[in-house]
Design a protein around this motif. Structure first.
Motif, PDB file in Angstrom:
ATOM      1  N   THR A 164       0.390  -0.995   0.135  1.00 15.57           N
ATOM      2  CA  THR A 164      -0.375  -0.001   0.241  1.00 15.57           C
ATOM      3  C   THR A 164       0.823   1.335  -0.138  1.00 15.57           C
ATOM      4  O   THR A 164       1.631   1.244   0.380  1.00 15.57           O
ATOM      5  N   SER A 165       0.107   2.532  -0.546  1.00 13.42           N
ATOM      6  CA  SER A 165       1.342   3.325  -1.009  1.00 13.42           C
ATOM      7  C   SER A 165       0.400   4.786  -0.824  1.00 13.42           C
ATOM      8  O   SER A 165      -0.995   4.381  -1.056  1.00 13.42           O
ATOM      9  N   SER A 166       1.811   5.812   0.085  1.00  7.76           N
ATOM     10  CA  SER A 166       0.815   7.252   0.035  1.00  7.76           C
ATOM     11  C   SER A 166       1.718   7.926   0.294  1.00  7.76           C
ATOM     12  O   SER A 166       2.050   8.581   1.139  1.00  7.76           O
ATOM     13  N   GLY A 167       1.412   8.862  -0.949  1.00  9.80           N
ATOM     14  CA  GLY A 167       2.680   9.704  -1.695  1.00  9.80           C
ATOM     15  C   GLY A 167       3.718   9.141  -1.714  1.00  9.80           C
ATOM     16  O   GLY A 167       3.856   8.225  -2.278  1.00  9.80           O
TER      17      GLY A 167
ATOM     18  N   THR B 297       6.436 -13.030   8.221  1.00  6.87           N
ATOM     19  CA  THR B 297       6.189 -11.852   7.968  1.00  6.87           C
ATOM     20  C   THR B 297       6.355 -11.306   8.172  1.00  6.87           C
ATOM     21  O   THR B 297       6.802 -11.029   9.875  1.00  6.87           O
ATOM     22  N   MET B 298       6.993  -9.798   7.914  1.00  6.93           N
ATOM     23  CA  MET B 298       6.102  -8.597   8.781  1.00  6.93           C
ATOM     24  C   MET B 298       6.532  -6.831   8.149  1.00  6.93           C
ATOM     25  O   MET B 298       6.674  -7.655   6.599  1.00  6.93           O
ATOM     26  N   VAL B 299       5.812  -6.262   8.228  1.00  4.64           N
ATOM     27  CA  VAL B 299       5.658  -4.612   7.575  1.00  4.64           C
ATOM     28  C   VAL B 299       6.582  -4.060   7.595  1.00  4.64           C
ATOM     29  O   VAL B 299       7.521  -3.929   7.751  1.00  4.64           O
ATOM     30  N   ASP B 300       7.056  -4.074   5.912  1.00  2.00           N
ATOM     31  CA  ASP B 300       8.189  -3.019   6.055  1.00  2.00           C
ATOM     32  C   ASP B 300       8.452  -2.196   5.215  1.00  2.00           C
ATOM     33  O   ASP B 300       6.589  -1.607   4.379  1.00  2.00           O
ATOM     34  N   SER B 301       7.944  -0.462   6.215  1.00  4.81           N
ATOM     35  CA  SER B 301       8.051   0.462   5.591  1.00  4.81           C
ATOM     36  C   SER B 301       8.991   1.051   4.253  1.00  4.81           C
ATOM     37  O   SER B 301      10.138   1.166   5.166  1.00  4.81           O
ATOM     38  N   PHE B 302       8.566   1.342   3.497  1.00  4.92           N
ATOM     39  CA  PHE B 302      10.323   2.850   2.980  1.00  4.92           C
ATOM     40  C   PHE B 302       9.994   3.967   1.633  1.00  4.92           C
ATOM     41  O   PHE B 302       8.797   3.572   1.489  1.00  4.92           O
ATOM     42  N   SER B 303      10.666   4.754   1.337  1.00  2.00           N
ATOM     43  CA  SER B 303      10.375   5.462   0.178  1.00  2.00           C
ATOM     44  C   SER B 303      10.337   5.234  -0.894  1.00  2.00           C
ATOM     45  O   SER B 303      11.222   4.421  -1.345  1.00  2.00           O
ATOM     46  N   THR B 304       9.453   5.636  -1.670  1.00  2.00           N
ATOM     47  CA  THR B 304       9.367   5.603  -3.361  1.00  2.00           C
ATOM     48  C   THR B 304       9.781   6.192  -4.218  1.00  2.00           C
ATOM     49  O   THR B 304       9.975   6.208  -4.915  1.00  2.00           O
TER      50      THR B 304
ATOM     51  N   THR C  12       3.953   0.882   2.143  1.00  2.00           N
ATOM     52  CA  THR C  12       4.209   0.141   3.425  1.00  2.00           C
ATOM     53  C   THR C  12       4.230  -1.757   2.465  1.00  2.00           C
ATOM     54  O   THR C  12       3.335  -1.670   1.847  1.00  2.00           O
ATOM     55  N   THR C  13       4.497  -2.659   2.922  1.00  4.25           N
ATOM     56  CA  THR C  13       4.654  -4.497   2.084  1.00  4.25           C
ATOM     57  C   THR C  13       4.451  -4.817   2.902  1.00  4.25           C
ATOM     58  O   THR C  13       5.271  -4.492   4.629  1.00  4.25           O
ATOM     59  N   CYS C  14       3.727  -6.376   3.081  1.00  5.15           N
ATOM     60  CA  CYS C  14       4.428  -7.387   3.642  1.00  5.15           C
ATOM     61  C   CYS C  14       5.277  -8.357   2.830  1.00  5.15           C
ATOM     62  O   CYS C  14       5.421  -8.550   1.628  1.00  5.15           O
TER      63      CYS C  14
END
Length: 353
Positions: A292-295, A312-319, A299-301
């Motif tokens: 899922t993304s916002s701006g 698994t784990m939730v991973d957040s990063f900048s695109t 966030t990815t599984c």
């Protein structure tokens, strides 16, 4: 004093054969440096079959337990079958386990080749394994006293060149690349995104003249960063660009995405009907590989390994691309733009004085 005898017609071809033998047996060993004794890892090496063959035959020749390993190393579709034909001289990357000992790397336990009638060490090295190794290396690896005395049915360990060394403090996948005629160190470095200095250092090159066609050289490939924990059965999961691996009992497929700054992207492999639906441990609404993304925030599984079950784990990063650093062209243009505004403002002030 008697003049030396001229060689007879018979001695000339004998001398020629002797010189050929010297050339063959003195070929330098294709060993890669590997400094940490006992270290193990996964490596790949180029193989060009002399004749038309199949993936099944290549898998058997190199003792690769899982066809998916070959498919992933060559980025071939998962629905490719073992009966698919491989044309003569078509290059394939062969994955294999590597172990470091005595300052060099060598394949760890496989492949194992069984001698058939008519075999000789030179034939096995040059024609069966297409010069990935030479006959002297096979002789030494198997403790053979007389290279002319090998027995039908004898099992020979084939010592493929490899390494487990890190490069600049980072784990890499060492790739035994067969040099194509007309190649250059600069060209190979650019093709595989490594520095010329790294290629020179890891292959003990003193200059461009050391690069020879058909030689196997050590090309350290950068691997995608992953979230796999160190207690996972597949740790460390090193996947270079333009490749993928099938892991977690064939339930997960992980590929290296160069478009996302070498991030490892994992998803259900879809080849094993018995695999469970893989939900994200920290966010049950997300399935493995969903994003899922916002701006600029995403966030990815992500896959984080497996033991009895897939983790698994939730991973957040900048695109979004990183802002330009000092001295970059964008920064320079912005500074020039600001300077232009300042000068124009100064001129306007003078007009109204």
């Amino acid at each position: 004093m008697a003049s030396p005898k001229k060689p007879t017609p018979l001695s000339i071809p004998l001398l020629f054969l002797f010189l050929i033998t010297i050339t063959i047996t003195s070929t330098s060993a294709k060993t890669f440096r590997c400094s940490t004794s006992g270290a193990t890892c996964q490596s790949v090496v180029d193989y060009l079959p002399r004749n038309r063959t199949t993936l099944r035959a290549i898998q058997s020749l190199f003792s690769v337990p899982d066809l998916h390993s070959i498919l992933g190393a060559n980025n071939l579709p998962l629905n490719t079958t073992a009966n698919d034909v491989v044309p003569a001289q078509q290059k394939l990357r062969i994955p294999f386990p590597c172990i470091c000992c005595n300052g060099t790397g060598v394949s760890n336990g496989r492949p194992v080749y069984t001698v058939v009638p008519g075999d000789g060490l030179w034939h096995i090295a040059a024609e069966v394994f297409s010069n990935i190794v030479n006959s002297t290396e096979i002789q030494l690896a198997n403790g053979i006293q007389n290279p002319d005395l090998i027995q039908v049915g004898q099992n020979l360990t084939i010592p493929l060149p490899c390494s487990c060394d890190e490069v600049d403090g980072e784990a890499v996948v060492h790739y035994g690349h067969e040099v194509v005629a007309g190649s250059s160190i600069e060209g190979i470095a650019k093709q595989y995104n490594v520095s010329q200095e790294t290629l020179m250092q890891h292959n003990s090159f003193t200059g461009p003249q050391d690069l020879k066609a058909q030689d196997i050289i050590d090309v350290p490939l950068k691997a995608c960063s992953s979230m796999v924990s160190n207690n996972s059965l597949d740790y460390p999961l090193l996947v270079p660009s333009n490749a993928y691996v099938v892991t977690a009992n064939t339930c997960v497929k992980c590929k290296c995405n160069t478009a996302l700054n070498l991030r490892l992207q994992c998803e259900p492999a879809g080849i094993n009907a018995s695999c469970p639906l893989i939900r994200c441990d920290d966010s049950p609404n997300l399935l493995l590989g969903n994003t899922t993304s916002s701006g600029c925030n995403a966030t990815t599984c992500s896959y984080s390994g497996y033991n009895t079950t897939v983790q698994t784990m939730v991973d957040s990063f900048s695109t979004c691309p990183a802002p330009p650093g000092p001295g970059s062209s964008a920064t320079t243009l912005n500074d020039a733009w600001r300077l232009g505004i300042f000068i124009n403002a100064g001129l306007l002030c003078l007009l109204f004085v």
